[in-house]
Design an enzyme around this catalytic site. Sequence first.
Site, PDB file in Angstrom:
ATOM      1  N   GLU A 197       0.872  -1.292   0.222  1.00 24.62           N
ATOM      2  CA  GLU A 197      -0.266   0.049   0.108  1.00 24.62           C
ATOM      3  C   GLU A 197       1.158   2.060  -0.169  1.00 24.62           C
ATOM      4  O   GLU A 197       1.755   0.975   0.363  1.00 24.62           O
ATOM      5  CB  GLU A 197      -0.848   0.240   1.123  1.00 24.62           C
ATOM      6  CG  GLU A 197      -1.978   1.023   1.377  1.00 24.62           C
ATOM      7  CD  GLU A 197      -3.496   1.074   2.532  1.00 24.62           C
ATOM      8  OE1 GLU A 197      -3.909   1.464   2.460  1.00 24.62           O
ATOM      9  OE2 GLU A 197      -2.152   0.477   3.575  1.00 24.62           O
ATOM     10  N   LYS A 239     -10.587   0.282  -2.029  1.00 20.85           N
ATOM     11  CA  LYS A 239     -10.125  -0.371  -0.307  1.00 20.85           C
ATOM     12  C   LYS A 239     -11.158  -0.514   0.500  1.00 20.85           C
ATOM     13  O   LYS A 239     -11.706   1.294   0.152  1.00 20.85           O
ATOM     14  CB  LYS A 239      -8.820   0.647   0.315  1.00 20.85           C
ATOM     15  CG  LYS A 239      -9.328  -0.281   1.622  1.00 20.85           C
ATOM     16  CD  LYS A 239      -7.899   0.887   2.337  1.00 20.85           C
ATOM     17  CE  LYS A 239      -7.490   0.663   3.778  1.00 20.85           C
ATOM     18  NZ  LYS A 239      -6.379   1.679   3.965  1.00 20.85           N
ATOM     19  N   CYS A 294      -4.816  -4.081   3.352  1.00 15.55           N
ATOM     20  CA  CYS A 294      -4.723  -3.252   4.928  1.00 15.55           C
ATOM     21  C   CYS A 294      -5.817  -3.224   6.045  1.00 15.55           C
ATOM     22  O   CYS A 294      -5.785  -4.825   6.666  1.00 15.55           O
ATOM     23  CB  CYS A 294      -4.221  -1.623   4.887  1.00 15.55           C
ATOM     24  SG  CYS A 294      -3.039  -1.052   6.060  1.00 15.55           S
TER      25      CYS A 294
END
Length: 285
Positions: free
Chosen positions: A56, A129, A169
């Site tokens: 990321e 995301k 993440c």
Amino acid sequence: MNSSSPRSAPQTARPPVRVAAVQTVSGPDVAANLRVVAELVAAAADDGAKLVALPEYFALISAVETDKVRLRERDGEGPLQHFLRETAARHRVWLVGGTVPLVAASDQKVRNTTLVYDDRGERVARYDKIHLFGFQRGAERYDEAATIEPGREVVCFDSPAGRTGLSVCYDLRFPELFRAMAEPDLIVLPAAFTHTTGRAHWEVLLRARAIENQCYVMAPAQGGCHPSGRVTWGHSMIVDPWGEILACREEGPGFVAADLHPERIASVRASLPALEHRCLPGAAS
């Protein structure tokens, strides 16, 4: 998302495939970050990797959160997307492009987007995301929602490693996302976990996602002390379907690699058919 069950295609028909997770300690200099990434992708390709994943924020981690808004690109065009496309084609690898800031509905925000290119440089997948990190403990504070617009779609695609699901993440903490991937063979999770949360939860969550989905998990991460003062946990990792750690890099730029074996997935699922035993309302049969 293709919702077809992976059981429809025998996993043993595929040969082993080598994959690599790149770890960086990105700073505010985009050109310098890309030079590091280019060298690590080349090294991973030389090591035999057919699918390489970046962390990321591989292109930028800055003390000023709005810097990524100024860096944002329109979908399908821009220097970061060109870099990913050309790097994949040059080294003949499938490249999972960590995250790239793409244009959002708001001019003050971005989509934190993973882009995947095949070994010809053709884009094959995009994932925005979904879960946005928020954390505060003493002086340490993060609020991704201030500069990021969340995605809404679960994304799986077919890669050399089989059915591959994308996540980023903070998504790691939400197991329902991975259940919605319909039994992937590989989950890829680019990350920039903080040192605080990573030390406490990173390994156990990665191993849990691998165990409960009976698949491989590859997590390329940011790992070290950044010029901005931020400290990320690192420990880029590849985990097998039984939860065993195949490779891990604790900190600093580099990569880890492992061979993924389709028969390992088949063996784990046959000996412990937990995915078939689900019986809660709404669970896949």
